[in-house]
Structures are given as structure tokens and as C-alpha cells.
Design a protein around this motif. Structure first.
Motif, PDB file in Angstrom:
ATOM      1  N   GLN A 151      -0.303  58.423 -25.491  1.00  0.00           N
ATOM      2  CA  GLN A 151       0.288  58.137 -24.253  1.00  0.00           C
ATOM      3  C   GLN A 151      -0.626  56.978 -23.386  1.00  0.00           C
ATOM      4  O   GLN A 151      -1.958  56.957 -23.152  1.00  0.00           O
ATOM      5  N   GLY A 152       0.080  55.946 -22.851  1.00  0.00           N
ATOM      6  CA  GLY A 152      -0.412  54.753 -22.046  1.00  0.00           C
ATOM      7  C   GLY A 152      -0.678  55.030 -20.746  1.00  0.00           C
ATOM      8  O   GLY A 152      -0.046  54.694 -19.933  1.00  0.00           O
ATOM      9  N   PHE A 153      -1.657  55.898 -20.479  1.00  0.00           N
ATOM     10  CA  PHE A 153      -1.854  56.010 -19.007  1.00  0.00           C
ATOM     11  C   PHE A 153      -3.480  56.073 -18.871  1.00  0.00           C
ATOM     12  O   PHE A 153      -4.224  56.469 -19.636  1.00  0.00           O
ATOM     13  N   PRO A 154      -4.063  55.288 -17.875  1.00  0.00           N
ATOM     14  CA  PRO A 154      -5.530  55.209 -17.636  1.00  0.00           C
ATOM     15  C   PRO A 154      -6.061  56.641 -17.309  1.00  0.00           C
ATOM     16  O   PRO A 154      -5.317  57.562 -17.015  1.00  0.00           O
ATOM     17  N   ASP A 155      -7.345  56.768 -17.575  1.00  0.00           N
ATOM     18  CA  ASP A 155      -8.188  58.020 -17.217  1.00  0.00           C
ATOM     19  C   ASP A 155      -9.003  57.496 -16.153  1.00  0.00           C
ATOM     20  O   ASP A 155      -9.850  58.512 -15.645  1.00  0.00           O
ATOM     21  N   GLU A 156      -8.777  56.435 -15.215  1.00  0.00           N
ATOM     22  CA  GLU A 156      -9.554  56.408 -13.969  1.00  0.00           C
ATOM     23  C   GLU A 156      -8.865  55.669 -13.153  1.00  0.00           C
ATOM     24  O   GLU A 156      -7.767  55.031 -13.474  1.00  0.00           O
ATOM     25  N   ASP A 157      -8.919  55.945 -11.646  1.00  0.00           N
ATOM     26  CA  ASP A 157      -8.156  55.291 -10.711  1.00  0.00           C
ATOM     27  C   ASP A 157      -8.429  53.880 -10.715  1.00  0.00           C
ATOM     28  O   ASP A 157      -9.557  53.049 -11.047  1.00  0.00           O
ATOM     29  N   GLY A 158      -7.579  53.264  -9.963  1.00  0.00           N
ATOM     30  CA  GLY A 158      -7.573  51.844  -9.565  1.00  0.00           C
ATOM     31  C   GLY A 158      -8.288  51.639  -8.097  1.00  0.00           C
ATOM     32  O   GLY A 158      -9.154  52.379  -7.746  1.00  0.00           O
ATOM     33  N   PRO A 159      -8.289  50.309  -7.793  1.00  0.00           N
ATOM     34  CA  PRO A 159      -9.121  50.085  -6.544  1.00  0.00           C
ATOM     35  C   PRO A 159      -8.955  50.984  -5.360  1.00  0.00           C
ATOM     36  O   PRO A 159      -7.848  51.772  -4.930  1.00  0.00           O
ATOM     37  N   ALA A 160     -10.219  51.198  -4.803  1.00  0.00           N
ATOM     38  CA  ALA A 160     -10.415  52.048  -3.667  1.00  0.00           C
ATOM     39  C   ALA A 160      -9.865  51.818  -2.447  1.00  0.00           C
ATOM     40  O   ALA A 160      -9.323  52.709  -1.687  1.00  0.00           O
ATOM     41  N   GLU A 161      -9.346  50.309  -2.486  1.00  0.00           N
ATOM     42  CA  GLU A 161      -8.732  49.973  -0.878  1.00  0.00           C
ATOM     43  C   GLU A 161      -7.404  50.473  -1.103  1.00  0.00           C
ATOM     44  O   GLU A 161      -6.943  50.659  -0.053  1.00  0.00           O
ATOM     45  N   ILE A 162      -6.931  50.557  -2.186  1.00  0.00           N
ATOM     46  CA  ILE A 162      -5.401  50.778  -2.305  1.00  0.00           C
ATOM     47  C   ILE A 162      -5.334  52.476  -2.119  1.00  0.00           C
ATOM     48  O   ILE A 162      -4.349  52.899  -1.273  1.00  0.00           O
ATOM     49  N   LYS A 163      -6.053  53.058  -2.670  1.00  0.00           N
ATOM     50  CA  LYS A 163      -6.195  54.709  -2.168  1.00  0.00           C
ATOM     51  C   LYS A 163      -6.278  54.914  -0.885  1.00  0.00           C
ATOM     52  O   LYS A 163      -5.794  55.646  -0.188  1.00  0.00           O
ATOM     53  N   ALA A 164      -7.107  54.169  -0.400  1.00  0.00           N
ATOM     54  CA  ALA A 164      -7.651  54.329   1.075  1.00  0.00           C
ATOM     55  C   ALA A 164      -6.197  53.846   1.819  1.00  0.00           C
ATOM     56  O   ALA A 164      -6.077  54.752   3.188  1.00  0.00           O
ATOM     57  N   ALA A 165      -5.528  52.985   1.585  1.00  0.00           N
ATOM     58  CA  ALA A 165      -4.324  52.690   2.358  1.00  0.00           C
ATOM     59  C   ALA A 165      -3.343  53.889   2.322  1.00  0.00           C
ATOM     60  O   ALA A 165      -2.771  53.932   3.239  1.00  0.00           O
ATOM     61  N   ALA A 166      -3.189  54.375   1.022  1.00  0.00           N
ATOM     62  CA  ALA A 166      -2.080  55.510   0.821  1.00  0.00           C
ATOM     63  C   ALA A 166      -2.538  56.873   1.687  1.00  0.00           C
ATOM     64  O   ALA A 166      -1.841  57.266   2.491  1.00  0.00           O
ATOM     65  N   GLN A 167      -4.006  56.885   1.888  1.00  0.00           N
ATOM     66  CA  GLN A 167      -4.336  58.033   2.587  1.00  0.00           C
ATOM     67  C   GLN A 167      -4.333  57.963   4.097  1.00  0.00           C
ATOM     68  O   GLN A 167      -3.587  58.486   4.812  1.00  0.00           O
TER      69      GLN A 167
END
Length: 402
Positions: A47-63
Motif C-alpha cells: 500500500q502506498g502510504f509513507p512511514d514518516e510524517d511530513g513537515p513539522a510546520e504543518i503539524k504545528a499548524a494543525a496542533q
């Protein structure tokens, strides 16, 4: 004697190749291969899904959005900052200028955008044309809508269409042409002349074009060309993309579509009764991501190209014929040089043989296409470098283990 009419779920299952001849329901190949990988401890390159997250600034924006209380329904067409960011992205990269008020909808992933588009625009008696192999949700949604799924083959080694076969696949009943570019599962990136031919044929038959462009930033040579940017396309093209592949946040399920107002309005009418809206704090975070500098976008494709080459080297060492992809997460191989003609059988044996799981390409085809692709396997390389290096080492032993 009356003939029973298939129920909607049966049409969807049949379209996705999940319904056996006796009417029993199977599981998706992704579920089957994932279960095999878990049971055997194999590296899952199915299955085509990554095993690591994307940019930290995008995660921080969601949080930050969650902490600030952005946790209730978003507007049905998506929050305005994200719609404006999508419009800016289309202009920045492609010179397209969709109106964020009337020509853009935020969806629950590209999958919902595809479903809403097909359910809004086709009906029984219509034909929907795709390339083959095709992403399985296309067949499911075409079946659910009650339309007929017509295909034009993509042929190895470059997986370009035979233009005569493509033209012959059109008919007076062709209502929608659904094009995936860059293409899953083959990794092909279609050049301007192929895409323009699709546009011209669609215009000749008065068909709507729906484009699935989720891998738009994951190309390894020529830049992606949106169909909507070509002469004659804008007034009949719905463009679909999503955040999952570009930013490696597949679990957030933030997608979008853009197109002419009359088509977008029709699709929005259906979409609002599917999920209505979703992912409010994630929507704002993806708006941040779409504004990242050019270096981010060039960086993700360069990193993925390196990962493609690591895995491809292992597949070549195994004695497989490797079809080098020009885009996406996926590389396809032909198992015939190893004397194997049934990739479905090999896919079921591979986790035990070498500790790697893959997806057989025939599952993305109708019966004739499945026969044409019966020796092909698809591997995903959107994994950590060390995981791919280990997978490549294991795959290199395949010839000796058969």
C-alpha cells in the motif's frame, strides 16, 4: 424467470474486482497483502502510504488550530483560507486561476472528490473511460453510479497509451474521461501530446474530463502538466488533488477539486450529502503547506527519486525487469525473466520467500487487462531509506529462493 438486478454494493464491489463469480465478497488486495505482511513480519511495500510524517510546520499548524478551538464543522465547500491557498497554488505552479468562492471544493481526500464527481455527473447508460491498469476506487465508483467502465490500455515498458486504441475507446455514450496523471499503478507521467489528444477526443464527444492529479509534485523528470491548462480543456475539466501524497499526511484526508462553476456546483450538491465537511483543523494546516517555498517541492521529488533508485537496484539484482517510473510512489516489475507468469501467486508467496510484500498489477484491471499484465508486480518506495535498503537486500535474494 426474472433476472435479479445487482444491488449498489454489488456494483461497487464488482467494479473494484472484489466480487467473485459466485457472488461472494472478497477483501481488497491491499488488505490481503497487509495481513500477510503483518503475519510474516515482512516489509510492506504494497500500500502506498509513507512511514514518516511530513513537515513539522504543518503539524504545528494543525496542533495550534485544535488548541485554538477550530474543532467544529467547516463550511461544506471548505474553509476560505484553504480554498484561497488552493487557488494560489494553481496559479503559482500552473497559471490557472480558479475562483475560491465558486470553483473550488475541499473534500475528504481525493477519494471523496472522485466519488462525488462521478455520482454527480454519470448515470446508467453512460460510459466512463479510464486508462488500464486503473486505481481500484475508479471501478468501484463507476459501478456504484451504474455506468459502464471502458478502458484504454497502457502498455509496458513506458506505459503510454496506444493512441488508436484510445480513440477507439470513445463512443457516443462517453460521458466522462477519468485520467490519473501521474499514473497509479504504473508510474507513467503523460506528456503534453497525449494529454492534448485526450482533450481533443473529449471535446469531439462532448465528454467531461476528471483528472486525478494527487501525485502532481512527485515527478522525476518533466514537470506535471494539468489537463485544465491545455487548449480546449478548462471549460470541461474537473481537477482533483490532495494533501496526502504531497505532504505525507495521508491520514488527514484533505483533498480538493476545482473546475468550471457549473460542474463544481453539481458536484458540491452531491458532496454535501456524503461527508458535508471534515478535518477543520487540518484544513488550515494544509493551507500553510500549500504556501511552502519552492525548495520544499523540489526537495520531495528529489528525495523520492533517490528512494526509487534504491529499491530499483534491489529489484534488478533479483533478476526482475524493472520499469523505471517517471512519477508517483510506485515501481513496476515484470517477473517473467524469473520464469514466473502469475504475479498474484508470487505476491502471496513473496512475504514468506524474502520478507517483502507487494501488489500484483492484474488486480487493477478487467479480465483482458489482467491477462496482459499477469506477470507484473507493483512496489511502493515511499518508505524510510533504511527500510528500502533492507527491502532491496532481501529482494536481491529472490532468484535463489524460488
Amino acid at each position: 424467470m426474472t433476472t435479479s438486478v445487482p444491488a449498489p454494493w454489488q456494483r461497487a464491489a464488482s467494479g473494484a474486482n472484489l466480487l467473485a463469480a459466485d457472488g461472494t465478497l472478497g477483501v481488497t488486495i491491499f488488505e490481503e497483502m497487509t495481513s500477510l505482511a503483518v503475519r510474516t513480519g515482512a516489509i510492506n511495500l504494497g500500500q502506498g502510504f509513507p512511514d514518516e510524517d511530513g513537515p513539522a510546520e504543518i503539524k504545528a499548524a494543525a496542533q495550534a488550530a485544535i488548541a485554538a478551538g477550530a474543532n467544529q464543522y467547516a463550511p461544506g465547500k471548505g474553509i476560505l483560507p484553504l480554498r484561497e491557498a488552493i487557488a494560489a497554488h494553481q496559479e503559482r505552479f500552473y497559471g490557472l486561476t480558479p475562483d475560491p468562492e465558486t470553483e473550488i471544493i475541499v473534500t475528504t481526500g481525493a477519494t471523496e472528490a472522485i466519488a462525488a464527481s462521478l455520482l454527480a455527473l454519470v448515470e446508467p447508460g453512460d460510459e466512463v473511460l479510464t486508462f488500464e491498469p486503473f486505481y481500484d476506487s475508479y471501478g468501484a465508483m463507476i459501478g456504484l453510479a451504474g455506468a459502464t467502465h471502458v478502458t484504454a490500455p497502457l502498455l509496458a515498458p513506458d506505459f503510454m497509451p496506444d493512441m488508436a486504441a484510445l480513440e477507439a475507446a470513445f463512443s457516443s455514450r462517453t460521458k466522462v474521461v477519468l485520467i490519473n496523471n501521474p499514473h497509479n499503478p504504473t508510474g507513467a507521467v503523460f506528456p503534453r501530446d497525449v494529454l492534448q489528444c485526450v482533450v481533443d477526443l473529449a471535446a469531439r464527444h462532448d465528454a467531461v474530463i476528471i483528472t486525478d492529479e494527487v501525485y502532481e509534485h512527485l515527478t522525476f523528470g518533466d514537470r506535471h502538466i494539468p489537463v485544465a491548462s491545455l487548449p480546449g480543456a478548462a471549460g470541461r475539466t474537473v481537477t482533483i488533488s490532495s494533501a496526502g501524497k504531497t505532504f505525507s499526511f495521508t491520514g488527514w484526508k484533505i483533498g480538493w477539486l476545482s473546475g468550471p462553476e457549473h460542474l463544481v456546483a453539481a458536484i458540491r450538491t452531491v458532496k454535501q450529502f456524503l461527508t458535508y465537511s471534515s478535518g477543520t483543523p487540518f484544513q488550515g494546516a494544509i493551507a500553510v503547506g500549500l504556501g511552502l517555498p519552492d525548495a520544499f517541492y523540489t526537495g520531495i521529488s528529489e528525495t523520492l527519486r533517490h528512494k526509487r533508485d534504491i529499491l530499483s537496484d534491489g529489484l534488478k539484482a533479483a533478476g526482475l525487469d524493472v520499469f523505471t517510473p517517471q512519477g508517483t510512489y510506485f515501481v513496476n516489475v515484470d517477473t517473467a525473466p524469473l520464469g514466473i507468469s502469475d504475479s498474484v501467486d508470487l505476491a502471496r508467496r513473496l512475504p514468506e520467500l524474502v520478507g517483502v510484500a507487494a501488489i500484483p498489477v492484474p488486480v487493477f484491471c478487467h479480465p483482458e487487462g489482467a491477462e496482459r499484465t499477469r506477470s507484473l508486480l507493483r512496489f511502493a518506495f515511499c518508505k524510510k531509506t533504511e527500510v528500502l535498503e533492507e527491502a532491496a537486500a532481501r529482494l536481491a535474494t529472490l532468484r535463489d529462493r524460488l
